[in-house]
Motif scaffolding. Structure first.
Motif, PDB file in Angstrom:
ATOM      1  N   MET A  71      86.204  44.776  84.787  1.00  9.68           N
ATOM      2  CA  MET A  71      87.729  45.069  85.327  1.00  9.68           C
ATOM      3  C   MET A  71      87.572  43.923  85.584  1.00  9.68           C
ATOM      4  O   MET A  71      88.561  43.065  85.632  1.00  9.68           O
ATOM      5  N   VAL A  72      86.198  42.374  85.123  1.00 10.25           N
ATOM      6  CA  VAL A  72      86.914  41.071  85.023  1.00 10.25           C
ATOM      7  C   VAL A  72      87.984  40.919  84.066  1.00 10.25           C
ATOM      8  O   VAL A  72      88.799  39.703  83.811  1.00 10.25           O
ATOM      9  N   GLU A  73      87.346  41.675  83.391  1.00 10.53           N
ATOM     10  CA  GLU A  73      88.328  41.646  81.473  1.00 10.53           C
ATOM     11  C   GLU A  73      89.777  41.827  81.612  1.00 10.53           C
ATOM     12  O   GLU A  73      90.229  40.983  81.252  1.00 10.53           O
ATOM     13  N   LEU A  74      89.586  42.859  82.446  1.00  6.52           N
ATOM     14  CA  LEU A  74      91.360  43.875  82.728  1.00  6.52           C
ATOM     15  C   LEU A  74      92.171  42.779  83.696  1.00  6.52           C
ATOM     16  O   LEU A  74      92.874  42.180  84.146  1.00  6.52           O
ATOM     17  N   ALA A  75      91.129  41.887  84.847  1.00  6.88           N
ATOM     18  CA  ALA A  75      91.815  41.003  85.676  1.00  6.88           C
ATOM     19  C   ALA A  75      92.164  39.851  84.915  1.00  6.88           C
ATOM     20  O   ALA A  75      93.313  38.948  85.678  1.00  6.88           O
ATOM     21  N   VAL A  76      91.932  39.265  84.141  1.00  6.34           N
ATOM     22  CA  VAL A  76      91.887  37.893  83.228  1.00  6.34           C
ATOM     23  C   VAL A  76      93.549  38.346  82.460  1.00  6.34           C
ATOM     24  O   VAL A  76      94.252  37.579  82.882  1.00  6.34           O
ATOM     25  N   ASP A  77      93.702  40.101  82.041  1.00  4.07           N
ATOM     26  CA  ASP A  77      94.134  40.285  81.386  1.00  4.07           C
ATOM     27  C   ASP A  77      95.426  39.934  81.990  1.00  4.07           C
ATOM     28  O   ASP A  77      96.989  39.237  81.961  1.00  4.07           O
ATOM     29  N   ASP A  78      95.256  40.720  83.768  1.00  6.89           N
ATOM     30  CA  ASP A  78      96.512  40.440  84.361  1.00  6.89           C
ATOM     31  C   ASP A  78      96.893  39.027  85.044  1.00  6.89           C
ATOM     32  O   ASP A  78      97.842  38.874  85.467  1.00  6.89           O
ATOM     33  N   LEU A  79      96.057  38.700  84.939  1.00  6.55           N
ATOM     34  CA  LEU A  79      96.339  37.034  85.448  1.00  6.55           C
ATOM     35  C   LEU A  79      97.456  35.967  84.202  1.00  6.55           C
ATOM     36  O   LEU A  79      98.159  35.613  84.574  1.00  6.55           O
TER      37      LEU A  79
END
Length: 902
Positions: A284-292
């Protein structure tokens, strides 16, 4: 109040002339502080973990820490894989799964060639040390009855099985109560690797009394004494359990860990055989960083749109460059300060930056628009700049005060990240005010819109060197302008240039007073009706955050959630902590039977949510059946306490790791793992409350014997649901308080209760529009969309205050309502329209985000900005024409007849 406002306006009008002798000092100071804060921004850290939202003494966090202290982290990684050949038990699948399991279990055994091929450096490989246990089809153990003993052989002992043997293994695996849906799907197409980590359960150094247990180490369990009817489980009753404090989670750990793991399973040989669907906070955090990162790209697009619109509106590079420098420095100052202070922020920092951009752009556009207005009326640069600040300085000050007060209201929530958001947003808005008031006029003295004709006088000294430095930049800009000729031709021929340039605006603004006068009652009725509909819709809105539905169809996370929910054990995990506060309590048959009944009851009662449950009671039932004839009829918990003790002894002897994962050494604490399908936060919150009631009912019979027992729901998911509930409730409270504070300030600064109340509704309509539409359209209000309101309030209040302040000052000047309204619509109407075009189109760029939370912020925020424009240009003049506020002034002509006039 009137004299104070006039004196303040006069101060701002004189300010550019007073600053002019100090302009180089101001610019140098701004440059030095910018460089200092730019270096500080490199130390800035964003914490995207859930734990960061809670105080250390919060009961929810303490409960989770208690669970982690005893049973380790519940923050693991569930790697679901889809076998492309359709069978996870095929020889090819098992060989690769075994290879991946061994790599994850012990990084020291990974061949250097494999690490090099995967692009894993020695430093990155150390991130795999966070793994404490790995379970997969190739290393999982099952229980087998061998005479009077219980053994735990591996489920799969031969990776290259023949078809008949593979079918036999499938039958054995399906007969295990804890393996289907956990390590393989019922159609055998999907499998899983469960990775247990130490995330969130890493003790701080000073609290470590003993070394941590490695669940993957070989367990040399010694059996002392004979196994007979006098068997009992012994422990040291004099030992004291020390409360352990855990280190806070750093989102950087998730990212580096996930990078190391994903590099392993993304190697070509795995990619050819499997499709992977990782589930867990790390992914989830990996995806959140991608979203950022995508949000950063969209923000750049937003800046590009703002640049294009500023250029088309003002036809000046200085009008494009200087506002962005003033606003950019403000945002950089906030980020740099947090970096220097070592304070971590959440993803809310992006909303802080958006707010600074929104308010800063609005203020700068008002200044630029007023400046250009006076230049077009024949004033030179110095006089136009003074008059512009005389007109806009006071409204900018008032909007800064009200917006800061509104953001300050967020600090009453007590939630650390909301407090940080409120403080940083208020500080950012104040910095934007300082740079707009003090730096922007200094920059405009150097280079300003509508300059005098170029002088071809020779340059000497530093001016000559500056011209040399500027020459390549000038040539590059000319080349870019030439290359963009086809686009400029299309824009010109399509009429888009005419539309964006605002040439048509003044003629339209001239017609507004007569139009509003003719339809003032219709306009008032329409906007009041819209406000009523928005309020009703807001009462119907459902606050609900569904993690999967925050992403678009086909996105990796949404696909993974769908696969795991449909084929495996579900994407949600709830833990029920059973702390009986008494040794040997969990060897008692009646306690285990209560746990079993509770599991069966909630599985049946909440089948729409629960996929499976697992606990110490299941372990006892399975062991009991295996030690008999293996039939389901013996899958029960014996009524005899000694029989239960014997079964637990047998299991502990054969599989101590599994026992430790379910119950502590003195058998006073255990837990029930509940696997859940993905659902919204409101469904989960209601479900958790009902489960807690069921827990209390189930264990009430044991209250007398165990008066201090504590049985309750816990886990990361429970903490997330509590967070979302707190965020929603606190946001509504803080927004209500913000509106009360802003309304009070409007009444105070405008010097009239009537005028203050009149200005509230035009501000409330944009703020409630998004919520109202979402309620009427059945769109759930998630925590991200809930953050739209501060942005909208900041923008709407900004424009309304500019409008009403200018109207009041014009009324004091002319003592004529008609002249004051015409003057206000001409000057402020242009600035408000420009601001709305720039910000509305800029925010609309965010609607293209893959993250729907941000996309809704962009779409609804853009819509609210344009509605706020119509409120200022139509609704507010209509209110003035009906109620005719005089702001306490005497001898005011209230003739508001506009027919036949411009």
């Amino acid at each position: 109040m009137k004299n104070i406002l006039l004196a303040t306006s006069d101060y701002f009008e004189r300010l550019p002339d007073r600053l002019r002798p100090w302009r180089w000092s101001i610019i140098i100071f701004a440059l030095v502080t910018t460089l200092f804060m730019a270096f500080g921004s490199t130390k800035f850290v964003i914490d995207v973990t859930v734990d960061s939202w809670f105080n250390e003494d919060d009961p929810v966090l303490q409960s989770l820490d208690e669970f982690r202290d005893q049973f380790g982290s519940d923050d693991g990684l569930f790697i679901v894989y889809e076998a492309k050949d359709g069978d996870v038990f095929s020889a090819a699948s098992l060989r690769l799964v075994d290879q991946l399991t061994r790599s994850l279990s012990n990084r020291q055994d990974i061949p250097q060639g494999t690490l090099d091929a995967a692009g894993i450096t020695p430093e990155l490989a150390t991130e795999l040390d966070h793994i404490k246990r790995v379970q997969s089809l190739t290393n999982v153990r099952i229980q087998v009855n061998e005479g009077d003993t219980l053994s735990s052989p591996r489920l799969i002992q031969n990776l290259a099985m023949a078809e008949a043997e593979a079918e036999q293994v499938k039958t054995i695996a399906m007969a295990q109560s804890n393996l289907p849906l956990f390590l393989f799907s019922k159609n055998y197409r999907y499998g899983a690797i469960m990775v247990t980590t130490d995330f969130g359960a890493i003790p701080v150094a000073q609290s470590l009394g003993t070394p941590s247990i490695n669940l993957m180490a070989d367990d040399e369990f010694d059996l002392v004494g004979n196994f007979d009817d006098e068997f009992s489980i012994n422990f040291d009753a004099t030992a004291r359990q020390t409360s352990v404090r855990f280190e806070g989670m750093d989102s950087g750990l998730y990212l580096s860990f996930m990078e190391a793991v994903s590099r392993l399973y993304k190697q070509p040989e795995f990619a050819q055989q499997f499709n992977f669907y990782p589930i867990g906070n790390a992914s989830m955090v990996e995806l959140a960083v991608d979203d950022l990162m995508q949000a950063g790209v969209l923000l750049l697009g937003m800046v590009l749109v703002i640049n294009v619109l500023l250029w088309t509106l003002f036809h000046s590079a200085s009008a494009v460059l200087w506002p962005q420098i003033a606003i950019g420095i403000s945002a950089l100052f906030v980020v740099g300060t947090l970096g220097w202070l070592g304070l971590e922020s959440s993803t809310l920092i992006s909303l802080t930056v958006m707010l600074i951009v929104a308010v800063g752009v609005a203020d700068c556009v008002h200044v630029m628009s007023s400046y250009v207005y006076f230049r077009r009326h024949g004033h030179d640069h110095e006089l136009a700049l003074s008059k512009a600040y005389g007109k806009t300085g006071l409204p900018i000050l008032l909007t800064t005060i009200t917006t800061m007060a509104g953001m300050g209201a967020l600090t009453i929530t007590g939630m650390a990240q909301f407090v940080m958001f409120g403080v940083t947003s208020a500080a950012g808005v104040f910095l934007a005010f300082l740079y707009t008031i003090f730096l922007l006029p200094a920059l405009m003295d150097l280079w300003h819109p509508m300059p005098k004709k170029k002088s071809f006088a020779p340059k000497y000294g530093w001016l000559l060197w500056l011209s040399y430095l500027a020459w390549p930049i000038t040539k590059l800009l000319k080349l870019t302008w030439l290359l963009l000729w086809p686009m400029r031709f299309v824009v010109h021929r399509s009429g888009l240039q005419w539309l964006l340039s605002g040439i048509w605006l003044q003629d339209l603004l001239d017609k507004i007073p007569a139009f509003v006068e003719q339809y003032k009652h219709t306009i008032n009725f329409a906007f009041v009706g819209l406000f009523a509909v928005c309020l009703y819709g807001a009462t119907q809105v459902k606050v609900d955050s569904n993690i999967a539905e925050l992403y678009r169809e086909g996105s990796p996370l949404r696909t993974a959630y769908t696969v795991v929910d449909e084929h495996m054990m579900g994407t949600g995990s709830l833990e029920i902590l059973v702390d009986m506060q008494q040794s040997d309590a969990l060897i008692q048959a009646d306690v285990l039977q209560t746990m079993d009944r509770l599991q069966r009851e909630i599985e049946k009662k909440y089948s729409q949510h629960i996929i499976r449950t697992h606990s110490l009671a299941d372990l006892v039932k399975d062991t009991h059946a295996i030690m008999q004839d293996g039939s389901d009829g013996y899958k029960t918990i014996p009524n005899d306490n000694l029989a239960v003790s014997q079964l637990l002894y047998l299991f502990n002897s054969s599989n101590p790791d599994e026992r430790r994962a379910l119950v502590n050494d003195d058998y006073s604490q255990s837990h029930i793992s509940v696997q859940l399908r993905n659902a919204g936060s409101s469904e989960y919150a209601e479900f958790f409350e009902l489960v807690q009631i069921d827990i209390e009912k189930a264990f009430v019979a044991h209250k007398k014997q165990y008066p201090n027992m504590d049985v309750h729901v816990t886990g990361t998911l429970a903490m997330m649901m509590r967070l979302m509930d707190d965020m929603s409730n606190n946001q509504f409270k803080s927004l209500a308080l913000a509106m009360v504070i802003i309304s009070g300030l409007l009444v105070l600064t405008l010097g009239s209760v009537q005028a203050g109340l009149m200005s509230i509704i035009p501000n409330m309509i944009p703020a409630t529009l998004a919520f109202g539409l979402m309620g009427l359209m059945g769109i759930p209000l998630d925590t991200d969309t809930l953050m739209i309101a501060p942005l909208i309030i900041g923008i709407a209040v900004d424009d309304t205050i500019h409008f009403i302040t200018h109207y009041r000052m014009a009324l004091a000047k002319h003592s004529d309502m008609r002249l004051a309204l015409v003057d206000t619509i001409k000057e402020v109407g242009q600035a408000v329209t420009f601001t709305s075009l720039v910000l509305g189109c800029g925010f609309f760029m965010l609607s293209f985000s893959n993250y729907l939370g941000l996309a809704k912020v962009g779409a609804f925020g853009s819509l609210a900005i344009f509605v706020a424009l119509f409120c200022d240009l139509l609704f507010f003049p209509a209110l003035i024409m009906v109620f005719k506020p005089k702001f306490g002034q005497q001898n005011v002509t209230d003739n508001l007849q506009f027919k036949g006039t411009k």
